[in-house]
Design an enzyme around this catalytic site. Structure first.
Site, PDB file in Angstrom:
ATOM      1  N   LYS A 183       0.875  -1.234  -0.090  1.00 18.73           N
ATOM      2  CA  LYS A 183       0.038  -0.082   0.039  1.00 18.73           C
ATOM      3  C   LYS A 183       1.014   1.022  -0.057  1.00 18.73           C
ATOM      4  CE  LYS A 183      -3.336   2.993   1.202  1.00 18.73           C
ATOM      5  NZ  LYS A 183      -2.459   4.122   1.707  1.00 18.73           N
ATOM      6  N   GLY A 240       4.666   3.669  11.155  1.00 16.41           N
ATOM      7  CA  GLY A 240       3.815   4.661  10.976  1.00 16.41           C
ATOM      8  C   GLY A 240       3.347   4.987  12.629  1.00 16.41           C
ATOM      9  N   SER A 241       2.359   5.969  12.781  1.00 17.37           N
ATOM     10  CA  SER A 241       1.896   6.217  14.106  1.00 17.37           C
ATOM     11  C   SER A 241       1.227   4.898  15.047  1.00 17.37           C
ATOM     12  CB  SER A 241       0.660   7.352  14.034  1.00 17.37           C
ATOM     13  OG  SER A 241      -0.237   6.917  13.440  1.00 17.37           O
ATOM     14  N   ARG A 242       1.243   5.547  16.267  1.00 24.63           N
ATOM     15  CA  ARG A 242       0.753   4.527  17.381  1.00 24.63           C
ATOM     16  C   ARG A 242      -0.847   4.329  16.846  1.00 24.63           C
ATOM     17  NH1 ARG A 242       0.890   4.733  23.746  1.00 24.63           N
ATOM     18  NH2 ARG A 242       2.974   5.739  23.490  1.00 24.63           N
ATOM     19  N   GLY A 244      -2.371   4.655  13.915  1.00 22.78           N
ATOM     20  CA  GLY A 244      -2.444   3.655  12.776  1.00 22.78           C
ATOM     21  C   GLY A 244      -2.213   2.210  12.930  1.00 22.78           C
ATOM     22  N   GLY A 245      -1.046   1.869  13.783  1.00 21.99           N
ATOM     23  CA  GLY A 245      -0.659   0.585  13.981  1.00 21.99           C
ATOM     24  C   GLY A 245      -1.711  -0.309  14.767  1.00 21.99           C
ATOM     25  N   GLU A 264       6.029  -1.047  13.653  1.00 23.66           N
ATOM     26  CA  GLU A 264       6.820  -0.001  14.316  1.00 23.66           C
ATOM     27  C   GLU A 264       6.083   1.059  14.570  1.00 23.66           C
ATOM     28  OE1 GLU A 264       9.088   2.985  14.277  1.00 23.66           O
ATOM     29  OE2 GLU A 264      10.194   2.159  12.444  1.00 23.66           O
ATOM     30  N   CYS A 301      12.227   7.811  13.436  1.00 19.42           N
ATOM     31  CA  CYS A 301      11.480   7.005  14.661  1.00 19.42           C
ATOM     32  C   CYS A 301      12.686   6.870  15.803  1.00 19.42           C
ATOM     33  CB  CYS A 301      11.057   5.516  14.098  1.00 19.42           C
ATOM     34  SG  CYS A 301      12.213   4.803  12.965  1.00 19.42           S
TER      35      CYS A 301
END
Length: 525
Positions: A183, A240-242, A244-245, A264, A301
């Site tokens: 994606k 990505g972001s928390r 999103g994860g 991550e 990160c």
């Protein structure tokens, strides 16, 4: 090769029909052509079905075949030349030199995984000989690792090449024998298309099934949600972001067959400034930390988002040097308007916390989507008492925690969430305190480094780019380094299987000439 705004579903080039979107040059606010469209549900399903159909053939390829395939991808990415770098620069505002280096890292890690494939240790071939005379008898047992199945990979915003379409997640999944449905990140769809076309050409040239690789596009969350929910997908790689994860983890856990999400996510990467080191070289450490803080406008990160030190004259000297260094740093352009807005919101929230003072700022910018460095300071007691100070602010922001003594520093360390890295600045006189810190840090982070700075991740055999939650969703894994392959492999045991039916890695003749564990002892014969 030029960008067309199309997605790549197996061997087909498809123009999407869902919501249109453009890449935006964050340095100018300019809308970049061409227009892209989101993948439809039918597009997602088709890509996943092709990956599923390709899996058995692809996983049956020899390690040498896959190694050559990875090297071909690297060659084709390099062959894109300036076209790729210029498009990535326009979509990210990252410096040309940085992107050239990132391209080298991208192709380098593909070639590293080719080397790993040829070495064969990734298969973990293990043989336990039959013991028919033992009571009870032991059967003939053999084990190897095999590919887990099609993998969904999400491109990251901050690394349009090395953590994106052909980045570490894709490289390690393909090395393991897993087809990939990628994606593209909506911030750099043109860069993603160029790299995706290079991968697809390598697939065709290698004579592999078309479903080994597909590239989907979309600006919202729908495409990603449908991709993770599709029953053909067996694992997910995400950076990505928390939020999103966690959202993808929820989708994966709600499936009829739950699957692992290797996400991550969030890390503030504490830096421990021990007293002897600070007294001996505090001014130099301050300058180097300021450089690390603003590197890439703080959009790493592993950015040093937390500093811990003991009160005293050495810390006073460091404070002054850090303020002087930070105030000279110019603002930089962030990757997207959304990231810049989130950074300003995060800085605003920190500024509103009682007991947390902003002590230094970089030079303000005048262009769109710019951010300047921000340094805050608080005490250990206040930091422990207010979890809001522990939150990651993605960008050039850090919090200095002043501790009264070593016990307070250790107490702060115990309260930290999981992190990707922890850095210890220590001279010989600090080793007693460092020895107390190290066991705590082993339980908190994936990588402990001494007398360096966390912004820099080597692609190597020993590297770990992971850590306890929320740094990652699976503390046992790494997204960088050769053991990243392990995420997409699973062990299979073969009991009393006829010799004629054994996989090559487990045959007595060892035709692949692998290092194997035979009856508990390493052997290559």
């Amino acid at each position: 090769m030029t960008t067309t705004g199309e997605m790549l579903i197996g061997a087909s080039t498809v123009r999407g029909t869902d919501e249109p979107f453009h890449a935006i040059n964050p340095a100018t606010g300019e809308t970049l052509e061409p227009v892209f469209h989101g993948s439809s549900s039918a597009d997602v399903a088709r890509a996943c079905e092709l990956a599923e159909a390709a899996f058995d053939t692809f996983r049956a390829t020899s390690p040498e075949q896959r190694a050559r395939f990875l090297e071909a991808i690297a060659d084709r990415i390099e062959a894109l030349g300036d076209t790729l770098i210029e498009r990535a620069h326009a979509e990210s505002a990252l410096p040309i030199a940085r992107l050239q280096g990132e391209r080298g890292r991208t192709t380098g890690q593909l070639r590293v995984f080719a080397t790993v494939l040829r070495a064969g240790r990734w298969q973990a071939a293990t043989l336990d000989s039959a013991l028919p005379e033992r009571t009870p008898p032991r059967p003939d047992l053999r084990m190897q690792k095999i590919a887990i199945g099609p993998v969904a990979v999400f491109g990251a915003s901050n690394f349009p090449l090395a953590f994106s379409v052909a980045g570490g997640d894709t490289a390690s999944a393909l090395a393991a024998g897993c087809p990939v449905v990628a994606k593209a990140h909506p911030a750099h769809p043109g860069t993603s298309e160029l790299v995706g076309r290079a991968i697809r050409k390598a697939v065709a040239d290698a004579g592999l099934p078309e479903g080994v690789f597909s590239l989907l596009t979309g600006a919202g969350h729908t495409v990603g949600t449908e991709l993770v929910a599709h029953p053909a997908i067996q694992a997910v790689g995400f950076t990505g972001s928390r939020s999103g994860g966690l959202a993808l983890m929820q989708v994966a856990s709600n499936r009829a067959q739950p699957i692992p999400v290797y996400a991550e996510m969030s890390s503030i990467n504490p830096v421990f400034l021990l007293p002897e080191a600070l007294a001996a070289r505090g001014e130099a450490i301050a300058r180097d930390l300021a450089d690390s803080l603003v590197l890439g406008v703080g959009q790493f990160c592993t950015n040093p988002g937390l500093l811990l030190a003991l009160e005293g004259p050495a810390l006073d000297t460091f404070r002054a040097a850090a303020r002087a260094a930070v105030t000279t740093k110019p603002a930089g352009t962030m990757l997207t308007p959304g990231i810049q807005h989130a950074f300003e919101q995060g800085i605003g929230k920190l500024s509103d916390i009682d007991g947390l003072a902003r002590t230094a700022s970089g030079r303000a910018g005048t262009g769109p989507n710019q951010a300047c460095a921000a340094v805050f300071e608080t005490t250990a007691q206040r930091f422990i008492a207010d979890p809001r100070m522990h939150a990651e602010v993605f960008g050039p922001s850090t919090v200095l925690v002043a501790c009264r003594d070593a016990e307070e520093m250790l107490a702060v360390t115990r309260e930290l969430e999981g992190q990707l890295t922890a850095t210890v600045q220590a001279d010989h006189g600090d080793y007693a305190l460092a020895a107390q810190l190290l066991p705590l840090l082993e339980c908190k982070v994936g990588r402990v480094l001494f007398n360096g700075y966390p912004t820099g991740v080597e692609v190597s055999y020993a590297m770990v780019h992971g850590g306890p939650f929320p740094a990652t969703s699976d503390t046992r894994s790494t997204s960088v380094g050769t053991t990243a392959m392990d995420r997409f492999l699973r062990p299979v045991c073969y009991q009393n299987v006829p010799a004629e039916l054994l996989p090559a890695a487990l045959q007595d003749e060892n035709p692949l000439y692998l290092w194997r564990l035979k009856d508990g002892k390493p052997a290559q014969a």
